[in-house]
Structures are given as structure tokens and as C-alpha cells.
Scaffold this active site. Structure first.
Site, PDB file in Angstrom:
ATOM      1  NE  ARG A  91      -3.075  -6.619 -11.839  1.00 32.58           N
ATOM      2  CZ  ARG A  91      -3.675  -7.535 -11.057  1.00 32.58           C
ATOM      3  NH1 ARG A  91      -4.355  -7.175  -9.978  1.00 32.58           N
ATOM      4  NH2 ARG A  91      -3.604  -8.804 -11.377  1.00 32.58           N
ATOM      5  CG  HIS A  94      -1.170  -9.414  -8.635  1.00 37.51           C
ATOM      6  ND1 HIS A  94      -0.947  -8.056  -8.494  1.00 37.51           N
ATOM      7  CD2 HIS A  94      -0.388  -9.813  -9.673  1.00 37.51           C
ATOM      8  CE1 HIS A  94      -0.077  -7.654  -9.419  1.00 37.51           C
ATOM      9  NE2 HIS A  94       0.287  -8.699 -10.139  1.00 37.51           N
ATOM     10  CG  HIS A  96       1.919 -13.051 -12.049  1.00 38.62           C
ATOM     11  ND1 HIS A  96       0.743 -12.649 -12.637  1.00 38.62           N
ATOM     12  CD2 HIS A  96       2.550 -11.908 -11.669  1.00 38.62           C
ATOM     13  CE1 HIS A  96       0.677 -11.328 -12.631  1.00 38.62           C
ATOM     14  NE2 HIS A  96       1.763 -10.849 -12.043  1.00 38.62           N
ATOM     15  CD  GLU A 101       4.623  -7.966 -12.598  1.00 35.44           C
ATOM     16  OE1 GLU A 101       3.644  -8.713 -12.352  1.00 35.44           O
ATOM     17  OE2 GLU A 101       4.691  -6.792 -12.172  1.00 35.44           O
ATOM     18  CG  HIS A 140       3.947  -8.534  -7.538  1.00 34.71           C
ATOM     19  ND1 HIS A 140       4.068  -9.873  -7.788  1.00 34.71           N
ATOM     20  CD2 HIS A 140       3.359  -8.008  -8.647  1.00 34.71           C
ATOM     21  CE1 HIS A 140       3.570 -10.145  -8.995  1.00 34.71           C
ATOM     22  NE2 HIS A 140       3.134  -9.021  -9.531  1.00 34.71           N
ATOM     23  CD  GLU A 163      -6.985 -19.159 -21.006  1.00 38.48           C
ATOM     24  OE1 GLU A 163      -8.091 -19.486 -21.386  1.00 38.48           O
ATOM     25  OE2 GLU A 163      -5.926 -19.494 -21.566  1.00 38.48           O
TER      26      GLU A 163
HETATM   27 MN    MN Z   1       1.979  -8.840 -11.412  1.00 40.85          MN
END
Ligand code: MN
Ligand code: MN
Length: 389
Positions: A91, A94, A96, A101, A140, A163
Site C-alpha cells: 500500500r 500516503h 490521511h 490510522e 506511511h 473521500e
Molecule cells: Mn494509511
């Protein structure tokens, strides 16, 4: 509502202003002072979503399934994701913008990197039963470690996290002019030839080396670790009807906005009627079948049955219980959007009152209440007798 109606109803100008701007998670007026329209009806809305039955985002052998306000409208305070990564999958890097998280590893092994605003960077490896926490906005990545796929549950302290709230490095670099990138990094523009144009999301490459490789800047560990071994420790509390592991910021200081719980119930075991004064509750059934009750005041009561892979949601302050209604032990992963866990259990509330108060309240003889538990039950076993530790 018109302003004069608010004032006539005894609400001040501040409450009016709070009600007339977009509500935000973490805002004290949100879901506390101003009624949430979704929870203001005659009936309680559903609080269950079949997460693992949903399609989600699939790339190769990796997938991410979301439960946000879009899939489960009641879940405004907490979102969750079930993510599986195939060996060699990542993943991508990125952050948030709108949520922290928290994660719990169910299967396989995971490696993460994370950067903080002081430049501290940490690489961590995780086994099943381990937890991570990344504060809101800290960059992360997550990658599958070893030859087996991995599966983990992510919890975000904002039901709207997804979103427009998740920012990926490939998306950003892919949309930035090469000349600007060249200047930013002191490299020729050609260094950025062939970079992805759009968000990669799940990157696929070589399996990571078994030993952690040194970051480009060298090792610069942050003050607080992002990793906590939850299930490698003994349970927080053990009862005849089940046991509970719990981690909040008192044991895992970086986890300032999330508390995690693993609740195991024996068949018939009951996490008794209770509520959380300061947090919403997000549930994921790891294994087994449970019945969850929800009390929403004014005669509103709803019961949902959750099976393996289903998600449940309890708004802050709402009364609820969790019962194992299957024939084998069950396990529920629970996340709260608070760094300090609080609960008030019904048995303890009753035990905190004298018998005459209870007699008057219910119109029953005081002797009856002497038979009630004189302390907190927390988890009741199968059968009629309230259990002990
Ligand atoms: Mn994440
Ligand atoms: Mn609860």
C-alpha cells in the site's frame, strides 16, 4: 432551523453557529450538543455492514474493503478497512489528512515506514496480534513481508476519512510539473520520465529484504514507537465467560486518539450492557456469531446479528451489549475513537446505588436488589448466574 427558533428553544448564538457550519469529527458540538439527524428519528438506523462481503478495491491479489459513512451512514466517528496484500505488494506511501490510522494484524506479516513532522522515521515489522498507530497526517506505507499474504484491519478516527482525505505519493508527483520536481529535488527533469501519472495505490514489486534496510537519511528514530504487541501480552481482564485485551494511550502513548480491544467470548458469554461516555465503538467480527443490542433512548432499541467479517457501530453514549450466540468461541476486534478508554457497565451502576433507591426506581422490594451483583460484571458467562473473575 431558523435562528429565532434556536433562540426560542433556549439555544444560544454559539449553538446556532455550530449547527450551521459543516460538522467535524473531534468538534465538541458534533454529535454531542446538536442532534445528528440520522439518530434523531423514531427508529434507530442499521448499525451493521457486511464488510467482507463487499467488493472493495482489488488490484492483483491485493484488496481493500471500506466501511465509511458511505457504506454505513451511522459510522460518522470511525471508519474501517479490511486490507489484504499479496507477497511483494505494498500500500504505497500516503497520508490521511483527516484521520489517524490504527491497525491490527490478523494474518501474515507486515512492514511499515512512517515519517513524523520532526523528521523522525520508523520502520517496523508486525506479526499477527500486533498493532500500529499513525497520527493524523503522518506519511506511511504498508507492505507484505515474506512469502505469505497478509490481512489486517485498519481503523480511522473519522468516518469520513476516505473521500478526498487520503493523499498518495504517486498521485501527487504524477500531477506536479517536471520542472518543479527537478527544482525540488535538484535533479534533471529526465529523472522523472516514466513516473506513474495517476495514483498507484497498491504497488507491486520485489519482496522486501528480510532485514530492514537503512532509510536514505540514516536511522532517525522518533520519540514514541508506532508498534505495540497486543496479543503477545496476557489479557487485560479474564472471566469465566471470556477475556479482553485492551490497549489505549496509557500503555501505547502515541495512540492518542484510538483505543483497541480484542474481545473473546465463550459460547453464551455476554459483554454486559454498558456505554462509553467519551467514544464511539467500531466492531469487526474476526470469528464467530454475535448478537449486538443497541439502546438509543426514548424506547428505541435495535438488535443486529453479526457474523464473521461483519462490522457493527455504536454511537458515543448509546447503551449496548455483545453476546456470543454461536456454538464456538468468538472473537471481536473493537476500536474506539478515544485515547483513554472509559466504560460504565450497567451492573456497576446498579451496584453503585443503595437498595432503597433501586426499590423506588423500579417499584420493587429492596430485598430483590440485594441479590444483584455488588460489583462490576463486565463479562457474564453462559447460564443464569452472574460470573466472576
Ligand atoms: Mn494509511
Ligand atoms: Mn462497548
Amino acid at each position: 432551523m431558523q435562528r429565532r427558533d434556536f433562540l426560542a428553544a433556549g439555544m444560544g448564538a454559539a449553538a446556532f453557529a455550530a449547527a450551521n457550519r459543516p460538522a467535524q469529527a473531534g468538534d465538541p458540538s458534533f454529535m454531542n450538543n446538536v442532534p445528528d439527524p440520522l439518530l434523531a428519528g423514531d427508529e434507530l438506523p442499521t448499525f451493521k455492514f457486511a464488510l467482507e462481503k463487499s467488493e472493495g478495491k482489488v488490484i492483483g491479489g491485493s484488496s481493500g474493503k471500506e466501511a465509511t459513512v458511505k457504506q454505513l451512514p451511522i459510522s460518522k466517528g470511525i471508519a474501517g478497512v479490511s486490507m489484504r496484500l499479496e507477497p511483494g505488494a505494498m500500500r504505497e506511501l500516503h497520508w490521511h489528512a483527516t484521520a489517524a490510522e490504527w491497525a491490527f494484524v490478523l494474518e501474515g506479516r507486515v512492514r511499515t515506514t512512517v515519517i513524523d513532522p520532526a523528521g523522525g522515521a520508523e520502520t517496523d515489522d508486525f506479526d499477527p496480534g500486533d498493532v500500529w498507530y499513525f497520527p493524523r497526517g503522518h506519511g506511511h506505507m504498508l507492505e507484505c513481508l515474506g512469502d505469505d499474504p497478509c490481512h489486517f484491519i485498519l481503523i480511522f478516527d473519522n468516518g469520513y476519512f476516505s473521500e478526498f482525505g487520503t493523499f498518495s505519493i504517486s498521485d501527487w508527483i504524477g500531477h506536479t510539473p517536471k520542472a518543479l520536481l527537478a527544482k525540488n529535488f535538484g535533479l534533471p527533469e529526465s529523472a522523472f520520465d516514466g513516473f506513474p501519472k495517476d495514483e498507484v495505490y497498491f504497488a507491486r514489486g520485489a519482496r522486501p529484504p528480510a532485514a530492514m534496510a537503512k532509510p536514505l537519511q540514516g536511522w532517525k528514530p522518533p520519540a514514541l514507537s508506532h508498534r505495540y504487541e497486543l496479543l503477545k501480552r496476557p489479557p487485560h481482564r479474564t472471566f469465566k465467560g471470556g477475556r479482553e485485551w485492551r490497549v489505549d494511550s496509557t500503555a501505547f502513548p502515541i495512540s492518542k486518539t484510538v483505543t483497541g480491544v480484542v474481545l473473546d467470548l465463550e459460547p453464551g458469554g455476554l459483554r454486559e450492557l454498558h456505554w462509553h461516555p467519551t467514544a464511539d465503538e467500531w466492531q469487526y467480527v474476526v470469528d464467530g456469531d454475535i448478537s449486538v443490542t443497541l439502546f438509543g433512548s426514548h424506547g428505541r432499541y435495535r438488535i443486529e446479528t453479526l457474523a464473521k467479517g461483519d462490522v457493527g457501530y455504536i454511537p458515543q453514549g448509546y447503551g449496548h451489549s455483545i453476546e456470543n450466540v454461536g456454538s464456538k468461541p468468538c472473537r471481536v476486534l473493537i476500536g474506539f475513537n478515544t485515547g483513554v478508554y472509559e466504560t460504565i457497565d450497567l451492573s456497576q451502576w446498579i451496584a453503585g446505588n443503595p437498595a432503597d433507591v433501586l426499590a423506588t426506581n423500579f417499584g420493587k422490594p429492596a430485598e430483590l436488589f440485594e441479590k444483584f451483583p455488588h460489583r462490576d460484571v463486565f463479562i457474564a458467562p453462559s447460564g443464569e448466574t452472574a460470573g466472576g473473575e
